[in-house]
Design a protein around this motif. Structure first.
Motif, mmCIF file in Angstrom:
data_model
loop_
_atom_site.group_PDB
_atom_site.id
_atom_site.type_symbol
_atom_site.label_atom_id
_atom_site.label_comp_id
_atom_site.label_asym_id
_atom_site.label_seq_id
_atom_site.Cartn_x
_atom_site.Cartn_y
_atom_site.Cartn_z
ATOM 1 N N ALA A 3 0.856 -1.262 -0.175
ATOM 2 C CA ALA A 3 0.189 0.209 -0.090
ATOM 3 C C ALA A 3 0.863 1.142 -0.012
ATOM 4 C CB ALA A 3 -0.875 0.041 1.126
ATOM 5 N N VAL A 4 2.099 1.449 0.837
ATOM 6 C CA VAL A 4 2.961 2.461 0.792
ATOM 7 C C VAL A 4 3.558 2.634 -0.680
ATOM 8 C CG1 VAL A 4 5.019 3.305 1.905
ATOM 9 C CG2 VAL A 4 3.314 2.118 3.302
ATOM 10 N N MET A 5 3.939 1.367 -0.942
ATOM 11 C CA MET A 5 4.716 1.586 -2.320
ATOM 12 C C MET A 5 3.612 1.854 -3.559
ATOM 13 S SD MET A 5 6.654 -2.158 -2.463
ATOM 14 C CE MET A 5 7.252 -1.888 -4.051
ATOM 15 N N ILE A 6 2.362 1.553 -3.504
ATOM 16 C CA ILE A 6 1.323 2.010 -4.638
ATOM 17 C C ILE A 6 1.011 3.572 -4.147
ATOM 18 C CG2 ILE A 6 -1.020 2.010 -4.939
ATOM 19 C CD1 ILE A 6 -0.909 -1.006 -4.347
ATOM 20 N N GLY A 7 1.069 3.936 -3.131
ATOM 21 C CA GLY A 7 0.968 5.575 -2.690
ATOM 22 C C GLY A 7 2.100 6.300 -3.407
ATOM 23 N N GLU A 8 3.117 5.768 -3.261
ATOM 24 C CA GLU A 8 4.393 6.517 -3.793
ATOM 25 C C GLU A 8 4.545 6.335 -5.424
ATOM 26 O OE1 GLU A 8 7.917 4.508 -2.356
ATOM 27 O OE2 GLU A 8 7.712 5.340 -0.438
ATOM 28 N N VAL A 9 3.857 5.306 -6.034
ATOM 29 C CA VAL A 9 3.806 5.159 -7.531
ATOM 30 C C VAL A 9 2.770 6.191 -7.802
ATOM 31 C CG1 VAL A 9 3.069 3.851 -9.269
ATOM 32 C CG2 VAL A 9 4.807 3.102 -7.532
#
Length: 248
Positions: A191-197
């Protein structure tokens, strides 16, 4: 394929032999009540036939007892419930008591003639009492203790198996809980990675939109310059043609 039930393989033989022995036993009691001497030929013949039958019956009964012991070790292997095992054990006790009662009667000596005529045929109630006593002796004695011990051992084995199964279930639940925790942590990280993307995509999208706007402006500017050049060229050509026409 389920294994064959050893009890059913010998039960029919035991019951058939027992049905044959009962008339012989009744006939022996009748002849003995009328005989005046143990050497009576008819009494000896009846006794011999009954002893032969009881010998065969005892052999079959031993096989029946072994079959009961076999299914008691693991009744569920043969598709049996504990109630069915208890019923079979009771059948073995009943047959054993009846056979023992017949053997006890064979051991009794022939009474005197006066006693025979006064007593007549034995009272069936006496045999019922003897049968009950023998059954209690067999059921509550060594054989009963043996069956009780085997039953208790079987219960202990079943409890041990259930404990092992519960331990396996607990281990499985623990593994599933650990896997669920790992999956939860991975989902949080994703979820954190998706937010950064998403943030990076928004930035790139903004830059692309700015670049496209500048590109469109340049294209429009170039289009205006090209149009002006074409108009000037056409005017020059017209002027040149007018000059040529006038000169001619």
């Amino acid at each position: 394929m389920e294994p064959a039930d050893p009890f059913l393989q010998v039960q029919a033989d035991v019951l058939t032999t027992l049905q044959t022995s009962r008339p012989l036993f009744s006939s022996y009691l009748r002849i003995r009540s009328l005989a005046k001497s143990p050497t009576n030929p008819e009494l000896q013949q009846s006794r011999s036939e009954l002893e032969t039958n009881l010998t065969d019956l005892s052999a079959d009964l031993d096989d029946l007892i072994e079959s009961v012991r076999a299914v008691e070790q693991d009744p569920y292997r043969y598709g049996l419930e504990l109630e069915e095992v208890s019923r079979r054990r009771q059948l073995v006790n009943d047959v054993g008591a009846e056979v023992e009662n017949m053997r006890l009667e064979l051991q009794r000596a022939v009474s005197t003639a006066d006693h025979q005529h006064n007593a007549g045929l034995p009272n069936p109630a006496d045999f019922a009492d003897d049968s009950e006593g023998e059954e209690e002796g067999l059921g509550g004695g060594g054989r009963g203790d043996h069956y009780a011990a085997m039953e208790q051992q079987r219960q202990v084995e079943l409890m041990h198996e259930q404990d092992e199964q519960l331990d396996g279930v607990f281990r499985t639940v623990g593994n599933l809980r650990d896997q669920a925790n790992d999956m939860g942590r991975e989902l949080e990280e994703q979820a954190v990675m998706i937010g950064e993307v998403d943030t990076l995509a928004e930035r790139v999208g903004g830059k692309l939109q700015g670049g496209m706007a500048r590109l469109k402006h340049i294209v429009r500017k170039n289009e205006d310059s090209y149009s002006s050049f074409c108009i000037a060229l056409l005017i020059f050509v017209l002027v040149l043609l007018l000059i040529l026409v006038i000169a001619l």
